[in-house]
Enzyme design. Structure first.
Site, PDB file in Angstrom:
ATOM      1  N   LYS A 140       0.199  -1.707 -13.315  1.00 21.65           N
ATOM      2  CA  LYS A 140      -0.800  -0.693 -12.947  1.00 21.65           C
ATOM      3  C   LYS A 140      -0.503   0.633 -13.654  1.00 21.65           C
ATOM      4  CE  LYS A 140      -1.162   0.483  -8.429  1.00 21.65           C
ATOM      5  NZ  LYS A 140      -1.121   1.923  -8.172  1.00 21.65           N
ATOM      6  N   SER A 141       0.748   1.072 -13.600  1.00 13.56           N
ATOM      7  CA  SER A 141       1.100   2.371 -14.203  1.00 13.56           C
ATOM      8  C   SER A 141       0.805   2.367 -15.699  1.00 13.56           C
ATOM      9  CB  SER A 141       2.588   2.654 -14.001  1.00 13.56           C
ATOM     10  OG  SER A 141       2.866   2.808 -12.638  1.00 13.56           O
ATOM     11  N   ARG A 147      -2.102   4.520 -18.064  1.00 16.43           N
ATOM     12  CA  ARG A 147      -1.688   5.349 -19.196  1.00 16.43           C
ATOM     13  C   ARG A 147      -2.303   4.857 -20.505  1.00 16.43           C
ATOM     14  NH1 ARG A 147       1.684   5.709 -14.997  1.00 16.43           N
ATOM     15  NH2 ARG A 147       3.168   7.425 -14.796  1.00 16.43           N
ATOM     16  N   GLY A 188      -4.116   7.379  -6.533  1.00 11.57           N
ATOM     17  CA  GLY A 188      -3.348   8.615  -6.649  1.00 11.57           C
ATOM     18  C   GLY A 188      -2.902   8.858  -8.084  1.00 11.57           C
ATOM     19  N   SER A 221       9.071  12.196  -8.685  1.00  6.35           N
ATOM     20  CA  SER A 221       7.718  11.656  -8.816  1.00  6.35           C
ATOM     21  C   SER A 221       7.319  11.517 -10.274  1.00  6.35           C
ATOM     22  CB  SER A 221       6.713  12.568  -8.106  1.00  6.35           C
ATOM     23  OG  SER A 221       5.407  12.211  -8.502  1.00  6.35           O
ATOM     24  N   ASP A 227       7.664   1.548  -4.827  1.00  8.16           N
ATOM     25  CA  ASP A 227       6.459   0.839  -4.369  1.00  8.16           C
ATOM     26  C   ASP A 227       6.782  -0.497  -3.697  1.00  8.16           C
ATOM     27  OD1 ASP A 227       4.818   2.851  -5.273  1.00  8.16           O
ATOM     28  OD2 ASP A 227       4.533   1.936  -7.250  1.00  8.16           O
ATOM     29  N   LYS A 273       2.299   7.733   0.756  1.00  8.93           N
ATOM     30  CA  LYS A 273       1.677   6.781  -0.177  1.00  8.93           C
ATOM     31  C   LYS A 273       0.264   6.454   0.326  1.00  8.93           C
ATOM     32  CE  LYS A 273       5.056   6.504  -3.085  1.00  8.93           C
ATOM     33  NZ  LYS A 273       4.869   7.038  -4.438  1.00  8.93           N
ATOM     34  N   ARG A 280       3.847   4.444   4.835  1.00 11.51           N
ATOM     35  CA  ARG A 280       4.358   3.065   4.755  1.00 11.51           C
ATOM     36  C   ARG A 280       5.530   2.811   5.698  1.00 11.51           C
ATOM     37  NH1 ARG A 280       3.402   2.001  -1.730  1.00 11.51           N
ATOM     38  NH2 ARG A 280       1.201   1.437  -1.456  1.00 11.51           N
ATOM     39  N   ARG A 334      -0.380  -2.720  -0.444  1.00  7.81           N
ATOM     40  CA  ARG A 334       0.989  -3.281  -0.392  1.00  7.81           C
ATOM     41  C   ARG A 334       1.400  -3.662   1.033  1.00  7.81           C
ATOM     42  NH1 ARG A 334       2.052  -2.927  -5.677  1.00  7.81           N
ATOM     43  NH2 ARG A 334       1.570  -0.971  -6.728  1.00  7.81           N
TER      44      ARG A 334
HETATM   45  C1  S3P Z   1       3.288   5.936 -10.233  1.00 14.23           C
HETATM   46  C2  S3P Z   1       4.292   6.665  -9.652  1.00 14.23           C
HETATM   47  C3  S3P Z   1       4.717   6.506  -8.267  1.00 14.23           C
HETATM   48  C4  S3P Z   1       4.209   5.192  -7.677  1.00 14.23           C
HETATM   49  C5  S3P Z   1       2.767   4.930  -8.000  1.00 14.23           C
HETATM   50  C6  S3P Z   1       2.547   4.877  -9.491  1.00 14.23           C
HETATM   51  C7  S3P Z   1       2.909   6.190 -11.633  1.00 14.23           C
HETATM   52  O1  S3P Z   1       4.163   7.556  -7.496  1.00 14.23           O
HETATM   53  O2  S3P Z   1       4.405   5.184  -6.281  1.00 14.23           O
HETATM   54  O3  S3P Z   1       2.354   3.692  -7.439  1.00 14.23           O
HETATM   55  O4  S3P Z   1       2.183   5.366 -12.221  1.00 14.23           O
HETATM   56  O5  S3P Z   1       3.340   7.210 -12.175  1.00 14.23           O
HETATM   57  P1  S3P Z   1       4.942   8.961  -7.306  1.00 14.23           P
HETATM   58  O6  S3P Z   1       4.953   9.649  -8.604  1.00 14.23           O
HETATM   59  O7  S3P Z   1       4.154   9.683  -6.264  1.00 14.23           O
HETATM   60  O8  S3P Z   1       6.304   8.567  -6.832  1.00 14.23           O
END
Ligand code: S3P
Length: 747
Positions: A333-334, A338, A406, A479, A627, A654, A658, A699
């Protein structure tokens, strides 16, 4: 039989309903209400004697009156269902009658002209006149086609005016609702604009195109060569010409406005064809295709939401089983987020493979399409992104809706703070509760202007045209989203932007920036960028998401007899905390075939069942497994002894809280837990069955599904629809490897 099942039977609430005009719409309204038992009598009026006779014979009405005046004396509700252009004359006749306290309503497909006519003939808009429009029709017409179910699950728009009597409005609302309609209230003007765009314009185009082709080919020979496209596009040119002629005359102003806008868009398309501007054509077509899909989904979802609203989207997980086989979970996902962001800002065309087609990453994709980037796909995880360069984004046509994501909101806020235009970022109920001050504050220090709702929550309004200056920022929390947000803003800021993190977090942004040729300096705890670089398009292969693989790592670890191979999983060391924690608990996980793909380490993970024991989780591993805690808590519940997590207060902000969500669910399942401000203490034990709340958090829902492998009885998990944000084929893969969880009502 048909009508009887469609409408609810009830005690009469009105005496006489008069329906004027016994065509398909008027007849169906009369028939449905007659069958509902809500009216003591339903009386029809129609100029055509044959229609009156048929209406009685077919049970559409109780009786008919030849004269409007006789029918209306003592009526409680009068429904005007005559053709739209006949409405003015009818209203004129009604104005001359004593209507007592009767409520008037109508079904005309344009509302401005009806209201205007009523004002003219009555001198003022009668308070007991509720203008309405059922959006339902059929190729059939006439009283013989009357169908008591015609309005079921169709929208009916009522357009009350400030002077409309609320009691009259609620009565008309009630009548339509009893017929199963989905009633909405709207301004007259908005109704006419919406209908002009979504109904009247397409009919005009269909009639116009068929006529234009037919005129130039008098023998109509060319239609012999017409294929499905022509048939689909022009189906509505088979509609009733007289009725449509009436509608265009009645809704003239709104139709002209939408037609003029469309003409200029059509001219732009013509110019693009003329100039051989394939890029522009592709932009229009890809955007249109997505919009069409979205629209299709809304229509499909209407049926689905109706089903789900009644039942909620729940999973039912059967106890026991073992986990075996070989699977590849969807893309990270991350990295998917990007890839869209950097691909869009690059010079040239970026090809992406393995993209996660989950709702979160698709929200980012849509945001960039809205900002003018042409993106082809996704098709089986493949995308082609036509980069616009660092300064090539265009303002989105409206607020950018980011759903549950988020990551989209935090990363985009950095990028958009540096653009020349304003942007508004919004999200769903969960995202609207999440803290955004963590990005807004440092961005403001860089010179950005960002407004948030109370307590730093979304929506975010980001003002464009502000010059940013680099800062050196020490993050108060670990973060990756905050770090990435600032690095993206830093590409546009004067001087150097440096971010220091209290503990290592995922470094996909830094790796991918370098992959696009944008230098990122730094060592372990810091990362810096300097403005003035460019991103050069590249190829990205998104590995499978270790956060999705984590559910299966735990599943195979806890279920006896399990042996599973997870292919091509991203094992970036900033993400592998879950493997380290499980191994500390005694899990049997081997990392095989380790390789590097497009700057990210990738491996196959083999996991076999093992007896787990409780541990104190090293705090240094928390950000590296942030996560994965929901499912790690399930591992802890199955382990022998106590597991202690501390230093994880981030879990409280989150997609849900959680810590609390998992503590609540585990307690229901009979596991002893003790939530703390920054973690959870879990005593391993026998998991029982029961009903837990997924809290709309993907999750949480997936973690409790996995728990079923060791449960003594079925587990029902409510509020699971958001599993689609990160893992759309979760249930299919579960079933493939032997985990017996399914959407409730399906097996
Ligand atoms: C993420 C960073 C994390 C993670 C989120 C994805 C990212 O969040 O929990 O699912 O893609 O940079 P935080 O930056 O709030 O820790």
């Amino acid at each position: 039989m048909t009508g009887v099942t469609a409408v609810q039977s009830a005690a009469p609430i009105i005496g006489r309903l008069v329906v004027v005009g016994l065509g398909l719409i008027g007849g169906s309204f009369a028939k449905g209400l007659k069958e509902s038992g809500l009216c003591r009598e339903v009386v029809g009026v129609d100029l055509d004697p044959q229609s009156r006779q048929l209406a009685v014979e077919l049970g559409v009405v109780d009786r008919c009156e030849d004269h409007l005046a006789t029918a209306c004396v003592g009526a409680d509700v009068i429904q005007l269902a005559v053709p739209i252009l006949a409405m003015e004359k009818l209203l004129g006749v009604l104005a001359g009658l004593d209507l007592g306290n009767a409520v008037l309503t109508d079904v005309g497909s344009a509302k401005g002209n009806v209201v205007r006519a009523a004002r003219e003939v009555f001198g003022t808009m009668p308070a007991r006149f509720v203008p309405g429009h059922p959006i339902a029709g059929s190729e059939q017409s006439g009283v013989e086609a009357s169908n008591a179910q015609l309005f079921r699950r169709h929208k009916v728009i009522l357009t009350p005016l400030p002077e409309t009597d609320p009691a009259a409005l609620s009565l008309v609302d009630r009548l339509w609702s009893v017929l199963g309609a989905d009633v909405e209230h709207m301004d007259v003007e908005r109704h006419d604009e919406v209908l002009a765009a979504t109904s009247h314009l397409p009919h005009l185009l269909a009639f116009g195109l068929v006529d234009s082709l037919a005129k130039r080919n008098e023998n109509l020979e060319i239609f012999r060569y017409a294929a499905g496209g022509f048939r689909d596009f022009t189906r509505i040119a088979g509609s009733d010409p007289v009725m449509w002629h009436d509608i265009f005359l009645a809704n003239r102003d709104a139709v002209l406005r939408t037609l003029d806008t469309f003409r200029s868009d059509l001219d732009a398309l013509r110019d693009a064809v003329d100039a051989g501007n394939g890029h522009q054509l592709l932009g229009v077509f890809t955007r249109a295709r997505v919009a069409r899909e979205h629209f299709g989904k809304i229509l499909a979802r209407r049926a689905y939401v109706e089903k789900v609203a009644a039942e909620d989207l729940s999973f039912l997980a059967q106890p026991g089983g073992s986990v075996r086989g070989q699977i590849r979970v969807p893309g990270d996902k991350s990295i998917s987020h990007r890839s869209i962001m950097l691909g869009s800002l690059a010079e040239g065309v970026t090809e992406v493979e393995g993209f996660l087609e989950g709702e979160d990453a698709l929200a980012t994709l849509q945001a960039f399409r809205d900002m003018g980037v042409v993106i082809e796909g996704p098709h089986h995880g493949r995308l082609t992104i036509h980069g616009v360069g660092l300064n090539g984004l265009k303002p989105a046509p409206g607020p950018i809706y980011l759903g549950n994501s988020g990551t989209s909101m935090r990363l985009l806020s950095g990028l958009l703070a540096a653009q020349r235009f304003d942007s508004v970022l919004t999200g769903d109920a969960s995202l609207s509760k999440r803290p955004m001050a963590r990005v807004a504050e440092p961005l403001r220090q860089m010179g950005a202007v960002i407004e948030t709702a109370a307590e730093g929550r979304p929506p975010l309004t980001i003002r464009g045209g502000k010059a940013l200056t680099g800062i050196s920022y020490v993050m108060p929390m670990a973060s990756a989203q905050v770090k990435s947000c600032l690095l993206l803003a830093g590409m546009y800021a004067e001087g150097t932007t440096t971010v220091t993190e209290p503990a290592p977090t995922r470094d996909h942004t830094e790796r991918m920036l370098r992959g696009f040729g944008y230098p990122v300096a730094g060592n372990g705890a810091t990362a810096s960028v300097v403005a003035g670089g460019t991103l050069t398009a590249t190829r990205i292969e998104v590995p499978a998401d270790i956060s999705s693989a984590a559910f299966f790592l735990v599943a195979a670890s806890i279920a006896e007899g399990s042996d599973l191979l997870l292919e091509h999983v991203g094992v970036n060391p900033t993400r592998t905390g879950v493997i380290d924690i499980l191994r500390l608990m005694g899990a049997d996980i081997s990392v095989q075939n380790l390789r590097e793909v497009g700057g990210e380490p990738v491996a196959d993970l083999r996991v076999r069942h093992a007896g787990l024991k409780g541990i104190v989780i090293p705090e240094a591993l928390v950000p590296l497994a942030i996560d994965e805690f929901p499912v790690l808590f399930i591992a802890a519940a199955c382990a022998e002894g106590r597991t202690v997590l501390r230093g994880a207060q981030e879990l409280r902000v989150k997609e849900s809280d959680r810590i609390q969500a998992m503590a609540d669910g585990l307690t229901v399942l009979g596991i002893k837990v003790e939530p703390t401000a920054d973690g959870l203490i879990i005593e391993g034990g026998q998991i029982g069955g029961g009903e837990v709340d997924g809290q709309g958090d993907h999750r949480i829902a997936m973690a409790f599904s996995i728990a079923s492998l060791r449960a003594a009885a079925p587990i029902r998990i409510r509020d699971c629809a958001n599993v689609a944000t990160s893992f759309p084929n979760f249930l299919a893969l579960c079933s493939q490897v032997g985990i017996r969880v399914a959407q409730e009502g399906q097996s």
